[in-house]
Write a protein that holds these residues in place. Sequence first.
Motif, PDB file in Angstrom:
ATOM      1  N   ARG A   1       3.662   7.835  -5.765  1.00 54.19           N
ATOM      2  CA  ARG A   1       2.399   7.662  -6.490  1.00 54.19           C
ATOM      3  C   ARG A   1       2.612   7.802  -7.992  1.00 54.19           C
ATOM      4  O   ARG A   1       2.047   7.042  -8.784  1.00 54.19           O
ATOM      5  N   ARG A   2       3.432   8.774  -8.382  1.00 52.93           N
ATOM      6  CA  ARG A   2       3.697   8.972  -9.810  1.00 52.93           C
ATOM      7  C   ARG A   2       4.453   7.776 -10.390  1.00 52.93           C
ATOM      8  O   ARG A   2       4.128   7.293 -11.480  1.00 52.93           O
ATOM      9  N   ILE A   3       5.432   7.274  -9.664  1.00 52.54           N
ATOM     10  CA  ILE A   3       6.261   6.165 -10.152  1.00 52.54           C
ATOM     11  C   ILE A   3       5.414   4.928 -10.444  1.00 52.54           C
ATOM     12  O   ILE A   3       5.526   4.321 -11.513  1.00 52.54           O
TER      13      ILE A   3
ATOM     14  N   THR B   1       0.864  -1.176   0.000  1.00 51.35           N
ATOM     15  CA  THR B   1       0.000   0.000   0.000  1.00 51.35           C
ATOM     16  C   THR B   1       0.903   1.229   0.000  1.00 51.35           C
ATOM     17  O   THR B   1       2.103   1.137   0.304  1.00 51.35           O
ATOM     18  N   PHE B   2       0.330   2.386  -0.306  1.00 53.44           N
ATOM     19  CA  PHE B   2       1.119   3.612  -0.218  1.00 53.44           C
ATOM     20  C   PHE B   2       1.616   3.818   1.212  1.00 53.44           C
ATOM     21  O   PHE B   2       2.729   4.297   1.436  1.00 53.44           O
TER      22      PHE B   2
ATOM     23  N   LEU C   1      -3.311   0.369  -3.426  1.00 43.90           N
ATOM     24  CA  LEU C   1      -2.627  -0.924  -3.315  1.00 43.90           C
ATOM     25  C   LEU C   1      -2.058  -1.305  -4.677  1.00 43.90           C
ATOM     26  O   LEU C   1      -2.806  -1.514  -5.634  1.00 43.90           O
ATOM     27  N   TRP C   2      -0.735  -1.404  -4.740  1.00 43.93           N
ATOM     28  CA  TRP C   2      -0.046  -1.699  -5.989  1.00 43.93           C
ATOM     29  C   TRP C   2       0.868  -2.907  -5.817  1.00 43.93           C
ATOM     30  O   TRP C   2       1.251  -3.253  -4.698  1.00 43.93           O
ATOM     31  N   ALA C   3       1.210  -3.529  -6.947  1.00 39.17           N
ATOM     32  CA  ALA C   3       2.084  -4.702  -6.903  1.00 39.17           C
ATOM     33  C   ALA C   3       3.022  -4.688  -8.102  1.00 39.17           C
ATOM     34  O   ALA C   3       2.821  -3.938  -9.066  1.00 39.17           O
ATOM     35  N   LEU C   4       4.034  -5.535  -8.025  1.00 35.85           N
ATOM     36  CA  LEU C   4       4.986  -5.660  -9.123  1.00 35.85           C
ATOM     37  C   LEU C   4       4.417  -6.571 -10.203  1.00 35.85           C
ATOM     38  O   LEU C   4       3.899  -7.654  -9.906  1.00 35.85           O
TER      39      LEU C   4
END
Length: 237
Positions: free
Chosen positions: A42-44, A19-20, A58-61
Motif C-alpha cells: 500500500r505504501r509503495i 487490486t490489493f 485498485l491501482w495501475a501502472l
Amino acid sequence: MSQKDKVIDAMRRNGGYATFQQLNQLVDFSTWKTQTPQANIRRIVQVHDEFFRIKPGLWALSECKEDVLKRFDIVENDTKSEDLFTHSYYQGIIVELGNMHNYKTYVPNQDKNKKFLERKLCELTTEPELPEFTYDKIAKRAKTIDVIWFNERRMPFRFYEVEHSTNITNSLDKFYELQDFRADFYIIADENRRYQFDRLLERNIYSSIRNYVKFFNYENLINQYTKESSLMMMDRI
C-alpha cells in the motif's frame, strides 16, 4: 529486485493494474523482511509516481494508463463513464465478499453484463435468477437491489445498494418495502454522502427500518475486502 520492482512486475503480469487483493496473491513476499508486506505494498503504490489510483483498492501502472482506462471503458473527465465503472466495481467487491463467506450472491438482470474489472458480474454471482423467497410483488422490488446475499436456505441475509450519484431515497424506499425479512440493509457510498444519509433516515417514514440500515463508505468496504482476502490467502498456506 527491489520491493517496488516486484510490485511493478506483478502489475505488468496482471495486465498493468491490480487490486490489493490481487497483489497479495501475485507478489512473492518470501524475501521481504517484514511482518506486514501488505502494508508495504500500500505504501509503495501510494508514494511512487510509477503508479496511479483508479479507485480505492485498485491501482495501475502509469506507463499503462491509457490502455488500462480503455480496457475499463473509462474516459478521463467523463462523469458518466466513471460513474458506470464505479458502480459495477463496488458491486463486484460486494459479490466477492459474499462469496468468500459462502453466501449465495445475486445482482439484477440489468447489471449482469456489467463488469467488475474484466469479468462480467454474472460470472461472479452464484444465483443466475432471484431465489423464490417471497410474493411476486415483493420479489419484483427485490430484483432491483444492487447486490443480495442469501443464506443456505436461500433467504435474504443482506441487501446492498451502491449509491455513487443516484438518489439515496430510492434505496431507502426499497429497504422499507423489504423490512419484514430478517436481514440487514447497507448503503455503500462515498463518505461525503453520510450526512445526506443520516438526514434522510431521520424521516418518520423510515423509523421502522432505522436500526437495520447501515452506511458503509467505499474505503471501509475496500479495507474489509483486502483484509478478508489476505486472511483467506493465509488459510491456504
